[in-house]
Write a protein that holds these residues in place. Structure first.
Motif, mmCIF file in Angstrom:
data_model
loop_
_atom_site.group_PDB
_atom_site.id
_atom_site.type_symbol
_atom_site.label_atom_id
_atom_site.label_comp_id
_atom_site.label_asym_id
_atom_site.label_seq_id
_atom_site.Cartn_x
_atom_site.Cartn_y
_atom_site.Cartn_z
ATOM 1 N N GLY A 1 0.774 -1.238 0.000
ATOM 2 C CA GLY A 1 0.000 0.000 0.000
ATOM 3 C C GLY A 1 0.799 1.277 0.000
ATOM 4 N N SER A 2 2.096 1.197 -0.155
ATOM 5 C CA SER A 2 2.901 2.415 -0.064
ATOM 6 C C SER A 2 3.137 3.088 -1.405
ATOM 7 C CB SER A 2 4.262 2.101 0.569
ATOM 8 O OG SER A 2 5.017 1.229 -0.267
ATOM 9 N N ARG A 3 2.991 2.334 -2.499
ATOM 10 C CA ARG A 3 3.291 2.888 -3.827
ATOM 11 C C ARG A 3 2.279 2.367 -4.855
ATOM 12 N NH1 ARG A 3 8.980 1.461 -2.520
ATOM 13 N NH2 ARG A 3 10.173 3.372 -2.222
ATOM 14 N N THR B 1 0.887 1.817 9.805
ATOM 15 C CA THR B 1 1.885 1.272 8.874
ATOM 16 C C THR B 1 2.504 0.000 9.455
ATOM 17 O OG1 THR B 1 3.668 2.640 9.819
ATOM 18 C CG2 THR B 1 2.440 3.547 7.935
ATOM 19 N N PHE B 2 2.770 -0.947 8.558
ATOM 20 C CA PHE B 2 3.339 -2.234 8.958
ATOM 21 C C PHE B 2 4.430 -2.626 7.964
ATOM 22 C CE2 PHE B 2 -0.945 -2.056 10.587
ATOM 23 C CZ PHE B 2 -0.828 -2.540 11.874
ATOM 24 N N PRO B 3 5.687 -2.325 8.281
ATOM 25 C CA PRO B 3 6.771 -2.761 7.392
ATOM 26 C C PRO B 3 6.872 -4.284 7.417
ATOM 27 C CG PRO B 3 7.504 -1.026 8.903
ATOM 28 C CD PRO B 3 6.181 -1.509 9.405
ATOM 29 N N ALA B 4 6.890 -4.892 6.230
ATOM 30 C CA ALA B 4 6.939 -6.356 6.160
ATOM 31 C C ALA B 4 7.332 -6.783 4.760
ATOM 32 C CB ALA B 4 5.584 -6.970 6.527
ATOM 33 N N GLY C 1 10.022 4.105 4.797
ATOM 34 C CA GLY C 1 9.925 5.505 4.384
ATOM 35 C C GLY C 1 8.735 5.757 3.474
ATOM 36 N N ALA C 2 8.541 4.875 2.508
ATOM 37 C CA ALA C 2 7.403 5.020 1.590
ATOM 38 C C ALA C 2 6.086 4.818 2.332
ATOM 39 C CB ALA C 2 7.531 4.025 0.443
ATOM 40 N N LEU C 3 6.059 3.883 3.279
ATOM 41 C CA LEU C 3 4.867 3.684 4.093
ATOM 42 C C LEU C 3 4.515 4.947 4.870
ATOM 43 C CD1 LEU C 3 5.441 0.114 5.600
ATOM 44 C CD2 LEU C 3 3.534 0.791 4.133
ATOM 45 N N ASP C 4 5.514 5.549 5.491
ATOM 46 C CA ASP C 4 5.268 6.754 6.283
ATOM 47 C C ASP C 4 4.748 7.890 5.407
ATOM 48 O OD1 ASP C 4 6.059 5.480 8.601
ATOM 49 O OD2 ASP C 4 8.100 6.279 8.558
ATOM 50 N N ALA C 5 5.307 8.007 4.194
ATOM 51 C CA ALA C 5 4.876 9.082 3.293
ATOM 52 C C ALA C 5 3.414 8.913 2.900
ATOM 53 C CB ALA C 5 5.765 9.110 2.056
ATOM 54 N N THR C 6 3.014 7.677 2.579
ATOM 55 C CA THR C 6 1.622 7.434 2.204
ATOM 56 C C THR C 6 0.701 7.598 3.405
ATOM 57 O OG1 THR C 6 2.288 5.946 0.425
ATOM 58 C CG2 THR C 6 0.030 5.746 1.224
ATOM 59 N N ILE D 1 -1.695 0.027 6.044
ATOM 60 C CA ILE D 1 -0.946 -0.353 4.852
ATOM 61 C C ILE D 1 0.313 -1.110 5.246
ATOM 62 C CG2 ILE D 1 -1.814 1.449 3.311
ATOM 63 C CD1 ILE D 1 0.603 3.155 4.013
ATOM 64 N N ALA D 2 0.719 -2.031 4.381
ATOM 65 C CA ALA D 2 1.943 -2.813 4.619
ATOM 66 C C ALA D 2 2.781 -2.826 3.352
ATOM 67 C CB ALA D 2 1.595 -4.241 5.029
ATOM 68 N N ALA D 3 4.090 -2.771 3.514
ATOM 69 C CA ALA D 3 5.036 -2.848 2.398
ATOM 70 C C ALA D 3 6.433 -2.973 2.984
ATOM 71 C CB ALA D 3 4.930 -1.621 1.489
ATOM 72 N N ARG D 4 7.415 -3.116 2.113
ATOM 73 C CA ARG D 4 8.785 -3.332 2.582
ATOM 74 C C ARG D 4 9.488 -2.056 3.026
ATOM 75 N NH1 ARG D 4 11.734 -6.494 -2.147
ATOM 76 N NH2 ARG D 4 10.572 -4.925 -3.356
#
Length: 258
Positions: free
Chosen positions: A17-19, A62-65, A44-49, A38-41
């Protein structure tokens, strides 16, 4: 019409969900009134979205994964349910071809990794969040991102794990629709053609002939705007889509009509 597609009071979870298409769907849900996880690797992109979602007046988590790892996906699902409960809207968006390797040269380990990314992650999230939706007893919406490559092989490119996994996503979606209709849960697949996402823009830079060749077969003569996916996702998540389930909606500028 805006009121008919109001998602106020609902929570959505979007993988990848970040890009790209995932970001556009997450923002569209927020514009319609939903709070979004939203989750993604990329943290930084997660935080921006997430900041964009909050700027629309909605909550964001946000969930980095790494959703290419089944073990990581299982952990992620548990974390999301603990943090926000059972989301009413699940979007299994994460995936991608990522490699351009002919079948005869594709290593088995790579095949398995890509199948996990494009199919197994969708299965795990559907199983875990579907079970949570059933337990909550309030119905739900599952949107699985497949591809027109579920129906037609891509021209001039390798990595056929992608076509294989996306075809399986379409049929898996149909089984979810049949099995969970009695719980008020719908499941539909979105099958995009070529969109101007970041990966495709990179492909256009590195393989301009390939992208140009694909666009020759798009009657609309262009790549799709990622925002055009958001509107479709909001409809499928809305109350007005309560009788649509098991469908595979192609959005490709007419590519598969030829």
């Amino acid at each position: 019409m805006t009121g008919r597609f109001d998602l106020s009071g609902q929570r959505a979870f979007v993988t990848g969900g970040s890009r790209g298409l995932g970001r556009e769907m997450a923002l569209a849900f927020a514009e319609a009134g939903a709070d979004v996880a939203i989750a993604a690797r990329d943290p930084g992109a997660l935080d921006a979205t997430a900041d964009e979602i909050r700027a629309l007046g909605r909550q964001a988590w946000t969930f980095p994964a790494d959703l290419g790892s089944p073990e990581a996906v299982e952990t992620l699902c548990a974390q999301v349910i603990e943090a926000i409960g059972a989301p009413r809207i699940l979007v299994n968006n994460v995936g991608g071809r990522r490699i351009n390797v002919a079948t005869e040269a594709l290593a088995l380990d790579t095949w398995r990794e890509m199948i996990d990314l494009n199919l197994t992650a969708t299965y795990i999230c559907s199983r875990r969040f579907g079970a949570a939706m059933i337990e909550a007893g309030k119905g739900g919406r599952i949107l699985n991102l497949a591809s027109i490559n579920a129906f037609a092989a891509g021209r001039g490119i390798g990595g056929r794990h992608y076509e294989t996994a996306k075809a399986a996503v379409v049929q898996f979606t149909r089984t979810l629709a049949v099995d969970w209709a009695r719980h008020g849960i719908t499941a539909n697949a979105i099958c995009p053609g070529i969109f101007a996402t970041e990966p495709n823009r990179k492909w256009q830079e590195s393989n301009p002939e390939m992208i140009a060749g694909m666009l020759e077969h798009v009657p609309m003569g262009r790549m799709g705007d990622p925002r055009e996916i958001g509107t479709l996702a909001v409809y499928l998540a809305s109350a007005d889509a309560g009788f649509m389930t098991g469908a595979s909606l192609v959005i490709d500028g007419g590519y598969t009509c030829l």
